[in-house]
Write a protein that holds these residues in place. Structure first.
Motif, mmCIF file in Angstrom:
data_model
loop_
_atom_site.group_PDB
_atom_site.id
_atom_site.type_symbol
_atom_site.label_atom_id
_atom_site.label_comp_id
_atom_site.label_asym_id
_atom_site.label_seq_id
_atom_site.Cartn_x
_atom_site.Cartn_y
_atom_site.Cartn_z
ATOM 1 N N UNK A 1 0.850 -1.193 0.000
ATOM 2 C CA UNK A 1 0.000 0.000 0.000
ATOM 3 C C UNK A 1 0.887 1.244 0.000
ATOM 4 N N UNK A 2 0.508 2.235 -0.808
ATOM 5 C CA UNK A 2 1.346 3.426 -0.937
ATOM 6 C C UNK A 2 1.651 4.083 0.404
ATOM 7 N N UNK A 3 0.735 3.949 1.375
ATOM 8 C CA UNK A 3 0.943 4.576 2.680
ATOM 9 C C UNK A 3 2.080 3.921 3.446
ATOM 10 N N UNK A 4 2.376 2.654 3.143
ATOM 11 C CA UNK A 4 3.392 1.905 3.884
ATOM 12 C C UNK A 4 4.676 1.689 3.079
ATOM 13 N N UNK A 5 4.750 2.274 1.889
ATOM 14 C CA UNK A 5 5.914 2.042 1.037
ATOM 15 C C UNK A 5 7.216 2.503 1.661
ATOM 16 N N UNK A 6 7.210 3.706 2.252
ATOM 17 C CA UNK A 6 8.438 4.230 2.850
ATOM 18 C C UNK A 6 8.888 3.356 4.012
ATOM 19 N N UNK A 7 7.928 2.876 4.808
ATOM 20 C CA UNK A 7 8.278 2.026 5.951
ATOM 21 C C UNK A 7 8.869 0.696 5.477
ATOM 22 N N UNK A 8 8.319 0.142 4.405
ATOM 23 C CA UNK A 8 8.845 -1.117 3.866
ATOM 24 C C UNK A 8 10.269 -0.926 3.352
ATOM 25 N N UNK A 9 10.488 0.175 2.650
ATOM 26 C CA UNK A 9 11.824 0.442 2.117
ATOM 27 C C UNK A 9 12.835 0.673 3.231
ATOM 28 N N UNK A 10 12.384 1.338 4.319
ATOM 29 C CA UNK A 10 13.290 1.605 5.434
ATOM 30 C C UNK A 10 13.617 0.321 6.198
ATOM 31 N N UNK A 11 12.607 -0.550 6.363
ATOM 32 C CA UNK A 11 12.822 -1.792 7.103
ATOM 33 C C UNK A 11 13.659 -2.789 6.312
ATOM 34 N N UNK A 12 13.527 -2.749 4.980
ATOM 35 C CA UNK A 12 14.241 -3.715 4.132
ATOM 36 C C UNK A 12 14.922 -2.952 2.983
ATOM 37 N N UNK A 13 16.035 -2.292 3.284
ATOM 38 C CA UNK A 13 16.671 -1.402 2.296
ATOM 39 C C UNK A 13 17.188 -2.117 1.055
ATOM 40 N N UNK A 14 17.312 -3.434 1.093
ATOM 41 C CA UNK A 14 17.774 -4.152 -0.097
ATOM 42 C C UNK A 14 16.665 -4.427 -1.101
ATOM 43 N N UNK A 15 15.404 -4.130 -0.702
ATOM 44 C CA UNK A 15 14.289 -4.297 -1.634
ATOM 45 C C UNK A 15 14.135 -3.045 -2.486
#
Length: 338
Positions: free
Chosen positions: A126-140
């Motif tokens: 979900x666009x609202x959680x994209x930044x959090x996902x990228x921060x938690x898993x920077x290799x994605x």
């Protein structure tokens, strides 16, 4: 061939996302030519009621081990962290090792990312959680412009209804378009949706309180329909064009031209949602000058054409306001390549 689908649920259960997977794979539609699927609801705590909020609970009858030989394991939106994270991660890795595939809906991508299977690969949530996902898993490589991403053996989908798009994409891939279309007809949804998530992202109101450029930004917003050049803006700020462009980028975070284009697109979105004026008139009012230029910038920023956007977000009695000659958008399953 896709026959057995396992869903792994944890508390709190995201009911809609869980329901999407059940709707596609859990109902008998053999009378419509859809092959039978075996749907297994699994949990680290089988038999324990899992709260989904508002007094509703889901009870998974199967343990995680039941998912090991499934053709597909689906993770509906749910907790990014849990006391059973390691157990779930081991299960997902073994599923893939045995030749199975994984699918996530919304925040389910966090659990799949925890396996490392998305390292170096595109994915979405979900666009609202994209930044959090990228921060938690920077290799994605997180792409929140799309409805789903298919990076074999993993499919990640955006928020809520985008799970339908991902599930139908997988059915189409495994069983052909006729089966996917039959399921879509029963669900009363399009077999393909045009555009991506950008059209659903709430556009922020521009901040014109910047000390140095606040007055200039406000003037730009009040005069979107006029031809505005960097030279015009520089003269209003009593600077040379070169100095103005450099200081504008430093203070506002982007170039004057890009900022102006973004505000024109935002104004066009508002007009398409709230009025029935023609596309040419919208283009004139926001300063693009022609419908062709509006379509170009609008499509690049939002992901769909102005006419397609109005069909989706305009008031019901404005749906007939499309202008002849506006080609709309090509119907694509965003994520299939997006």
């Amino acid at each position: 061939m896709l026959r057995t689908v396992a869903v792994i649920v944890q508390e709190p259960v995201a009911l809609f996302e869980y329901g999407v997977i059940h709707e596609v794979f859990g109902l008998d539609r053999t009378e419509d030519g859809v092959p039978p699927f075996e749907l297994l609801i699994c949990s680290p705590t089988p038999g324990v009621p899992l709260n989904s909020g508002n007094g509703a609970f889901v009870i998974a009858p199967h343990p995680l081990s039941a998912a090991l030989d499934a053709d597909l394991v689906a993770i509906p939106g749910g907790p990014a962290e849990s006391e059973h994270l390691d157990e779930v991660v081991r299960t997902l890795l073994e599923v893939v090792a045995r030749g199975g595939r994984l699918l996530s809906v919304c925040t389910g991508a966090f659990l799949i990312a925890a396996t490392g299977l998305l390292d170096g690969k595109r994915c979405t949530t979900h666009w609202k959680h994209g930044a959090a996902l990228a921060a938690a898993f920077p290799d994605t490589i997180v792409d929140t412009d799309v409805l789903f991403v298919d990076e074999y053996p993993v499919i990640t989908s955006a928020g809520t209804a985008a799970g339908i798009d991902a599930c139908l994409h997988l059915v189409r891939e495994e069983h052909g378009p006729a089966v996917a279309n039959a399921i879509a007809r029963r669900m009363v949804v399009p077999p393909h949706r045009d555009g991506g998530q950008r059209q659903y992202v709430a556009a922020p109101v521009p901040d014109c309180s910047t000390d140095g450029f606040g007055a200039v930004l406000s003037w730009m917003l009040e005069n979107l329909d006029t031809d505005i050049t960097v030279g015009d803006l520089a003269r209003r700020a009593h600077m040379s064009a070169r100095t103005f462009a450099r200081r504008f980028a430093d203070e506002v975070g982007t170039s004057p031209h890009r900022w102006l284009t973004e505000q024109r697109v935002l104004h066009a979105r508002n007009l398409l949602e709230s009025t029935d004026i023609g596309i040419e008139d919208v283009a004139t009012r926001v300063g693009f000058g022609s419908a062709t230029l509006l379509r170009h910038h609008f499509g690049a920023a939002v992901g769909v054409s102005p006419t397609a956007y109005r069909r989706r977000f305009g008031c019901p009695d404005q749906s007939a306001a499309a202008v002849p000659g506006d080609p709309g958008s090509t119907l694509v399953a965003s994520g299939s390549s997006t």
